[in-house]
Design a protein around this motif. Structure first.
Motif, PDB file in Angstrom:
ATOM      1  N   PHE A   1       0.842  -1.191   0.000  1.00  0.00           N
ATOM      2  CA  PHE A   1       0.000   0.000   0.000  1.00  0.00           C
ATOM      3  C   PHE A   1       0.883   1.250   0.000  1.00  0.00           C
ATOM      4  CE2 PHE A   1      -2.125   3.284   2.653  1.00  0.00           C
ATOM      5  CZ  PHE A   1      -3.095   3.662   1.723  1.00  0.00           C
TER       6      PHE A   1
ATOM      7  N   THR B   1      -2.861   3.917  -3.343  1.00  0.00           N
ATOM      8  CA  THR B   1      -2.951   2.781  -4.258  1.00  0.00           C
ATOM      9  C   THR B   1      -2.106   1.615  -3.744  1.00  0.00           C
ATOM     10  OG1 THR B   1      -1.082   3.585  -5.577  1.00  0.00           O
ATOM     11  CG2 THR B   1      -3.297   4.310  -6.232  1.00  0.00           C
ATOM     12  N   ILE B   2      -2.290   0.455  -4.390  1.00  0.00           N
ATOM     13  CA  ILE B   2      -1.501  -0.737  -4.082  1.00  0.00           C
ATOM     14  C   ILE B   2      -0.471  -0.924  -5.187  1.00  0.00           C
ATOM     15  CG2 ILE B   2      -1.575  -3.208  -3.606  1.00  0.00           C
ATOM     16  CD1 ILE B   2      -3.174  -1.611  -1.587  1.00  0.00           C
TER      17      ILE B   2
ATOM     18  N   GLU C   1      -0.367  -3.876  -8.835  1.00  0.00           N
ATOM     19  CA  GLU C   1      -1.714  -4.454  -8.957  1.00  0.00           C
ATOM     20  C   GLU C   1      -1.800  -5.533 -10.036  1.00  0.00           C
ATOM     21  OE1 GLU C   1      -4.466  -4.349  -7.359  1.00  0.00           O
ATOM     22  OE2 GLU C   1      -4.776  -2.433  -6.370  1.00  0.00           O
TER      23      GLU C   1
ATOM     24  N   LEU D   1      -7.580  -6.800   2.390  1.00  0.00           N
ATOM     25  CA  LEU D   1      -7.741  -5.357   2.566  1.00  0.00           C
ATOM     26  C   LEU D   1      -8.752  -5.057   3.667  1.00  0.00           C
ATOM     27  CD1 LEU D   1      -7.085  -2.489   1.665  1.00  0.00           C
ATOM     28  CD2 LEU D   1      -8.854  -2.721  -0.109  1.00  0.00           C
TER      29      LEU D   1
ATOM     30  N   ILE E   1      -5.051   0.530   7.661  1.00  0.00           N
ATOM     31  CA  ILE E   1      -5.434   1.365   6.526  1.00  0.00           C
ATOM     32  C   ILE E   1      -6.815   1.938   6.835  1.00  0.00           C
ATOM     33  CG2 ILE E   1      -6.080   1.384   4.078  1.00  0.00           C
ATOM     34  CD1 ILE E   1      -4.009  -0.772   3.575  1.00  0.00           C
TER      35      ILE E   1
ATOM     36  N   LEU F   1      -8.422   5.239   0.009  1.00  0.00           N
ATOM     37  CA  LEU F   1      -7.654   4.601   1.069  1.00  0.00           C
ATOM     38  C   LEU F   1      -6.546   5.543   1.530  1.00  0.00           C
ATOM     39  CD1 LEU F   1      -7.214   1.028  -0.497  1.00  0.00           C
ATOM     40  CD2 LEU F   1      -8.956   1.768   1.143  1.00  0.00           C
TER      41      LEU F   1
ATOM     42  N   GLU G   1      -3.361   6.004   4.895  1.00  0.00           N
ATOM     43  CA  GLU G   1      -2.641   5.290   5.957  1.00  0.00           C
ATOM     44  C   GLU G   1      -3.409   5.360   7.267  1.00  0.00           C
ATOM     45  OE1 GLU G   1       1.933   4.639   7.466  1.00  0.00           O
ATOM     46  OE2 GLU G   1       1.415   6.447   6.345  1.00  0.00           O
TER      47      GLU G   1
ATOM     48  N   ARG H   1       2.699  -0.175   9.291  1.00  0.00           N
ATOM     49  CA  ARG H   1       3.404  -0.196   8.011  1.00  0.00           C
ATOM     50  C   ARG H   1       4.829   0.334   8.163  1.00  0.00           C
ATOM     51  NH1 ARG H   1       4.736   2.817   3.586  1.00  0.00           N
ATOM     52  NH2 ARG H   1       4.630   1.720   1.572  1.00  0.00           N
TER      53      ARG H   1
END
Length: 226
Positions: free
Chosen positions: A21, A27-28, A31, A103, A112, A128, A130, A136
């Motif tokens: 993340f 974003t991830i 992907e 998620l 998240i 999304l 933090e 993290r």
């Protein structure tokens, strides 16, 4: 819907998705290859929990009568307990369904945050960002110690770093983990299962995990990146 029951301790697949993340963009990373990497994390978790063993020709099988306690990992064990499977076959079967439940766990834990926004004042969308736990940052510090500072990793951190390397996303972490030749070399060592004497995992567990990671690498290489 999140698979239950779950243990209190986060799984490796949760930690991996949390690392992937990107708080700056919401974003991830990676992907396009995500399901292979998440599937690899589940198999690594099963290997480290001694829920997996190897069969002939490098195939994996669920250890009879030794399922994982965490419900997120149980479908993969059930699949492999039916009969031995090739690693890439297992990755393709396990990985695609993982993103959403993993998620949801991260959101439920507060790692998240999910917030609703309006676009153009009309359309509602979900973003999304933090979370409040700072987990993290701690995970990233653990991985950095191994890749940059040369610390001998715990088995779990070794698997995380190897899977990050397998995902092809390590260059995106350049601000925290400089993309240098020594980092690349160490990451490749971890992919091969060279974790050092302090990594608390039996040789067979390292072998299974290395097989999982390298199969993920082989699968990801031939996929388009985006």
């Amino acid at each position: 819907m999140t698979t239950e029951p779950r243990s209190n301790a986060p799984t490796i697949v949760e930690d991996l998705l949390l690392l992937l993340f990107q708080p700056s963009s919401g974003t991830i990373a990676g992907e396009n290859t995500l399901f292979y990497v998440l599937g690899g994390a589940v198999l690594a978790d099963l290997a480290l929990g001694e829920n997996l063993s190897t069969a002939d020709r490098g195939r994996l099988r669920g250890v009879p009568d030794h399922p994982p306690s965490d419900g997120l990992l149980r479908p993969a064990w059930d699949y492999l307990a039916e009969k031995p499977r090739g690693v890439q076959t297992a990755l393709a079967a396990i990985g695609p369904a993982l993103r959403q439940p993993v998620l949801e766990r991260l959101i439920a834990r507060g790692d998240i945050d999910e917030e609703s926004r309006k676009v153009l004042g009309l359309f509602r969308t979900t973003a999304l960002r933090e979370g409040r736990t700072e987990r993290r940052s701690r995970l990233l510090a653990d991985v950095r110690q191994v890749l940059v500072d040369g610390a001998e990793p715990q088995a779990r951190v070794a698997a995380l770093a190897a899977l990050l390397s397998a995902s092809g996303t390590l260059p995106q972490f350049h601000r925290e983990i400089p993309w240098t030749s020594s980092v690349i070399s160490r990451a490749k060592e971890l992919e091969r299962g060279d974790w050092g004497a302090d990594a608390a995992a039996e040789a067979v567990t390292r072998t299974v995990t290395a097989t999982v990671v390298n199969s993920a690498v082989a699968a990801i290489i031939v996929l388009p990146r985006g």
